[in-house]
Design an enzyme around this catalytic site. Sequence first.
Site, PDB file in Angstrom:
ATOM      1  N   GLN A 139      -6.063 -26.992  -7.021  1.00 51.72           N
ATOM      2  CA  GLN A 139      -4.961 -27.915  -7.299  1.00 51.72           C
ATOM      3  C   GLN A 139      -4.707 -28.901  -6.166  1.00 51.72           C
ATOM      4  O   GLN A 139      -4.424 -30.080  -6.407  1.00 51.72           O
ATOM      5  CB  GLN A 139      -3.684 -27.123  -7.590  1.00 51.72           C
ATOM      6  CG  GLN A 139      -3.689 -26.444  -8.954  1.00 51.72           C
ATOM      7  CD  GLN A 139      -2.406 -25.660  -9.206  1.00 51.72           C
ATOM      8  OE1 GLN A 139      -1.620 -25.421  -8.292  1.00 51.72           O
ATOM      9  NE2 GLN A 139      -2.205 -25.257 -10.445  1.00 51.72           N
ATOM     10  N   ASP A 152      -7.093 -31.895  -6.349  1.00 50.27           N
ATOM     11  CA  ASP A 152      -7.262 -32.463  -7.685  1.00 50.27           C
ATOM     12  C   ASP A 152      -6.906 -33.948  -7.676  1.00 50.27           C
ATOM     13  O   ASP A 152      -5.737 -34.331  -7.788  1.00 50.27           O
ATOM     14  CB  ASP A 152      -6.381 -31.698  -8.671  1.00 50.27           C
ATOM     15  CG  ASP A 152      -6.623 -32.085 -10.117  1.00 50.27           C
ATOM     16  OD1 ASP A 152      -7.254 -33.136 -10.359  1.00 50.27           O
ATOM     17  OD2 ASP A 152      -6.183 -31.344 -11.014  1.00 50.27           O
ATOM     18  N   SER A 168      -5.064 -35.402 -10.908  1.00 45.03           N
ATOM     19  CA  SER A 168      -3.630 -35.128 -10.996  1.00 45.03           C
ATOM     20  C   SER A 168      -2.824 -35.988 -10.036  1.00 45.03           C
ATOM     21  O   SER A 168      -1.786 -36.562 -10.405  1.00 45.03           O
ATOM     22  CB  SER A 168      -3.350 -33.646 -10.726  1.00 45.03           C
ATOM     23  OG  SER A 168      -3.840 -32.842 -11.777  1.00 45.03           O
ATOM     24  N   ARG A 185     -10.095 -27.301 -13.403  1.00 44.43           N
ATOM     25  CA  ARG A 185      -8.642 -27.094 -13.378  1.00 44.43           C
ATOM     26  C   ARG A 185      -8.353 -25.617 -13.132  1.00 44.43           C
ATOM     27  O   ARG A 185      -8.027 -24.868 -14.046  1.00 44.43           O
ATOM     28  CB  ARG A 185      -8.032 -27.576 -14.689  1.00 44.43           C
ATOM     29  CG  ARG A 185      -8.055 -29.096 -14.865  1.00 44.43           C
ATOM     30  CD  ARG A 185      -7.085 -29.755 -13.906  1.00 44.43           C
ATOM     31  NE  ARG A 185      -7.098 -31.213 -13.980  1.00 44.43           N
ATOM     32  CZ  ARG A 185      -6.333 -31.933 -14.797  1.00 44.43           C
ATOM     33  NH1 ARG A 185      -5.534 -31.336 -15.647  1.00 44.43           N
ATOM     34  NH2 ARG A 185      -6.377 -33.252 -14.763  1.00 44.43           N
ATOM     35  N   TYR A 197      -6.967 -29.869 -21.029  1.00 46.78           N
ATOM     36  CA  TYR A 197      -7.075 -31.201 -21.598  1.00 46.78           C
ATOM     37  C   TYR A 197      -6.820 -31.171 -23.101  1.00 46.78           C
ATOM     38  O   TYR A 197      -6.934 -30.132 -23.750  1.00 46.78           O
ATOM     39  CB  TYR A 197      -8.476 -31.783 -21.347  1.00 46.78           C
ATOM     40  CG  TYR A 197      -8.798 -31.993 -19.888  1.00 46.78           C
ATOM     41  CD1 TYR A 197      -8.372 -33.130 -19.216  1.00 46.78           C
ATOM     42  CD2 TYR A 197      -9.549 -31.048 -19.180  1.00 46.78           C
ATOM     43  CE1 TYR A 197      -8.683 -33.329 -17.876  1.00 46.78           C
ATOM     44  CE2 TYR A 197      -9.859 -31.235 -17.841  1.00 46.78           C
ATOM     45  CZ  TYR A 197      -9.421 -32.386 -17.196  1.00 46.78           C
ATOM     46  OH  TYR A 197      -9.725 -32.576 -15.880  1.00 46.78           O
TER      47      TYR A 197
END
Length: 376
Positions: free
Chosen positions: A125, A128, A131, A120, A228
């Site tokens: 991003q 990902d 996500s 992360r 997390y």
Amino acid sequence: MRVAVLRERRAAETRVAATPETVKKLGGLGCTVAVEAGAGLSAGIPDAAFRDAGAEIAADPATALAGAGIVLAVRAPEDAELALIPRGALLIGTLGADAAAAKAYAAAGIDACSMELLPRITRAQSMDVLSSQANLAGYRAVIEAAAEFDRGFPMLMTAAGTIPAANVFVMGAGVAGLQAIATARRLGGRVSATDVRPAAKEEIKSLGASFVGHEDEESKAAQTAGGYARQLSAAFYAKQAEVVAAHIAKQDIVVTTALVQGRKAPTLVTEAMVASMKPGSVIVDIAADAGGNVALTRPGEAVTTPGGVKILGHSNWPGRIAAAASALYARNLLTFLTTFWDKDAKAPKLPEGDDIVKGVALTRAGAVVHPSLASA
């Protein structure tokens, strides 16, 4: 470089690892793309759309994989497909990061990257997969809750009387939970939410929902560096459960999304909490594939309790919105490839010292290299 995209064969898997959009862009990198016939049908993509984008339509896995240097997948290939992947090929997908599977990839000479292990960090991003898929899962969970709920989401005022807005409680305010909150709000529900992570309170409030939960010194350290939720003490969960139990009894819809990386999903909703809810209430357990957040969840099933509470524990929530999920997932994989694409060689180059590569690489050159699996 030949890129192979197979039809997914795992139970309840409706997604595909490429779309016509990404096939065209892979072609722009100098790749030829082979898509197994029928690979996109469950996601609403016919073979003709892939063919029009420049892909070869292969009749079977053997044809698609013949000479492939890259294999794109949603889930880990089954044994029959694994045996057909050429030695030295790069396999990219959400592979489960299983020690036995990693050893099998190494023995087969396959360089495997498991995208759910992506770190992360900011530069990762756009690739990902967790996500992108969780976002859609949160949306779909609320839509399916609305379909099952027989009293309507928004307040409805008519000449015959007023129907109150549904009370919606979202448990877990990660990507899936935040999207669930936003979707429930858009549908007109009265929304509340909880999460043990300290940063989540403001995120919940920023979406117009009210925060519910127990807060103490332990909860201030409830988040890992990767964002997390951290496993907390039994005493904390007992106090949290007291607050939640009183709140759940007043709810029409509960959406649970809580996951702890590498562990079974925590049980957040007990049998007693379910029994306290009104007949016709709906619980959606997005964490069903990881064992479920609800004591009465049956993974892969939708059940109704003797008290009339519906519990949706479907498998693969992103796969229940397959067209959108495939589009985002395919872009995630394409971004990963283009980030590490050697234009001169027209092939991927994965530097061993790169943080992203270290995070996702399971095997390389016949050896298991991921730190969590190398000694397993």
